[in-house]
Design a protein around this motif. Sequence first.
Motif, short mmCIF file in Angstrom:
data_model
loop_
_atom_site.label_atom_id
_atom_site.label_comp_id
_atom_site.label_asym_id
_atom_site.label_seq_id
_atom_site.Cartn_x
_atom_site.Cartn_y
_atom_site.Cartn_z
N GLY A 229 0.80 -1.22 0.00
CA GLY A 229 0.00 0.00 0.00
C GLY A 229 0.83 1.26 0.00
O GLY A 229 0.50 2.22 0.67
N GLN B 208 -3.56 3.24 1.22
CA GLN B 208 -3.63 2.87 2.64
C GLN B 208 -2.53 1.86 2.97
O GLN B 208 -2.47 0.81 2.36
CB GLN B 208 -5.00 2.24 2.93
CG GLN B 208 -5.18 1.77 4.36
CD GLN B 208 -5.29 2.93 5.33
OE1 GLN B 208 -6.11 3.79 5.15
NE2 GLN B 208 -4.43 2.95 6.32
N THR C 112 -0.75 -1.21 4.31
CA THR C 112 -1.33 -2.51 4.65
C THR C 112 -0.22 -3.49 4.99
O THR C 112 0.83 -3.51 4.36
CB THR C 112 -2.13 -3.07 3.45
OG1 THR C 112 -3.13 -2.13 3.09
CG2 THR C 112 -2.78 -4.39 3.77
N ARG D 41 -0.07 -7.53 5.28
CA ARG D 41 -0.77 -8.79 5.09
C ARG D 41 -0.06 -9.88 5.90
O ARG D 41 1.14 -10.08 5.73
CB ARG D 41 -0.80 -9.17 3.62
CG ARG D 41 -1.72 -8.28 2.82
CD ARG D 41 -1.70 -8.59 1.32
NE ARG D 41 -2.54 -7.66 0.60
CZ ARG D 41 -2.16 -6.44 0.24
NH1 ARG D 41 -0.96 -5.99 0.54
NH2 ARG D 41 -2.99 -5.65 -0.43
N VAL E 138 -3.70 -0.85 7.97
CA VAL E 138 -4.59 -2.00 7.93
C VAL E 138 -3.74 -3.26 8.10
O VAL E 138 -2.76 -3.45 7.39
CB VAL E 138 -5.36 -2.08 6.59
CG1 VAL E 138 -6.16 -3.38 6.49
CG2 VAL E 138 -6.26 -0.87 6.43
N ASP F 236 -4.15 -7.01 7.61
CA ASP F 236 -5.03 -7.96 6.93
C ASP F 236 -4.75 -9.36 7.48
O ASP F 236 -3.70 -9.93 7.23
CB ASP F 236 -4.76 -7.90 5.43
CG ASP F 236 -5.62 -8.83 4.61
OD1 ASP F 236 -6.32 -9.69 5.20
OD2 ASP F 236 -5.59 -8.71 3.38
N LYS G 196 -8.44 -6.31 9.46
CA LYS G 196 -9.25 -6.78 8.36
C LYS G 196 -9.13 -8.30 8.33
O LYS G 196 -8.06 -8.84 8.51
CB LYS G 196 -8.73 -6.20 7.04
CG LYS G 196 -9.45 -6.70 5.82
CD LYS G 196 -8.84 -6.13 4.56
CE LYS G 196 -9.49 -6.73 3.33
NZ LYS G 196 -8.84 -6.32 2.11
#
Length: 90
Positions: free
Chosen positions: A16, A20, A22, A24, A53, A55, A87
């Motif tokens: 990102g 945003q 991110t 993962r 975020v 994830d 998320k």
Amino acid sequence: MSDDVVIPMLSLEFGGKDEQPTVRVRGHLTTDTAGAFTASLVSSGVSFGPAVVVDLSGVTRIDRCGLSALRICERSLAEDGSQLILKRAC
């Protein structure tokens, strides 16, 4: 952002860059990996801005230590003025 991190049974992919931020997460977020997860996220040297975020859709196992690691990261990021947004897959 930062280089991806691979810990046995867990991998973190930072992305990102122009959108945003991110992270993962894939694999097990458990007693065996929670400390390394926290250190990788908090000590990454990345400034996430107002929010990041995380994830969790690739997490195949999580235990109380993994949940605690997420809480520690949330507090640490809040001290730096960032919000942790979780998320997951539905």
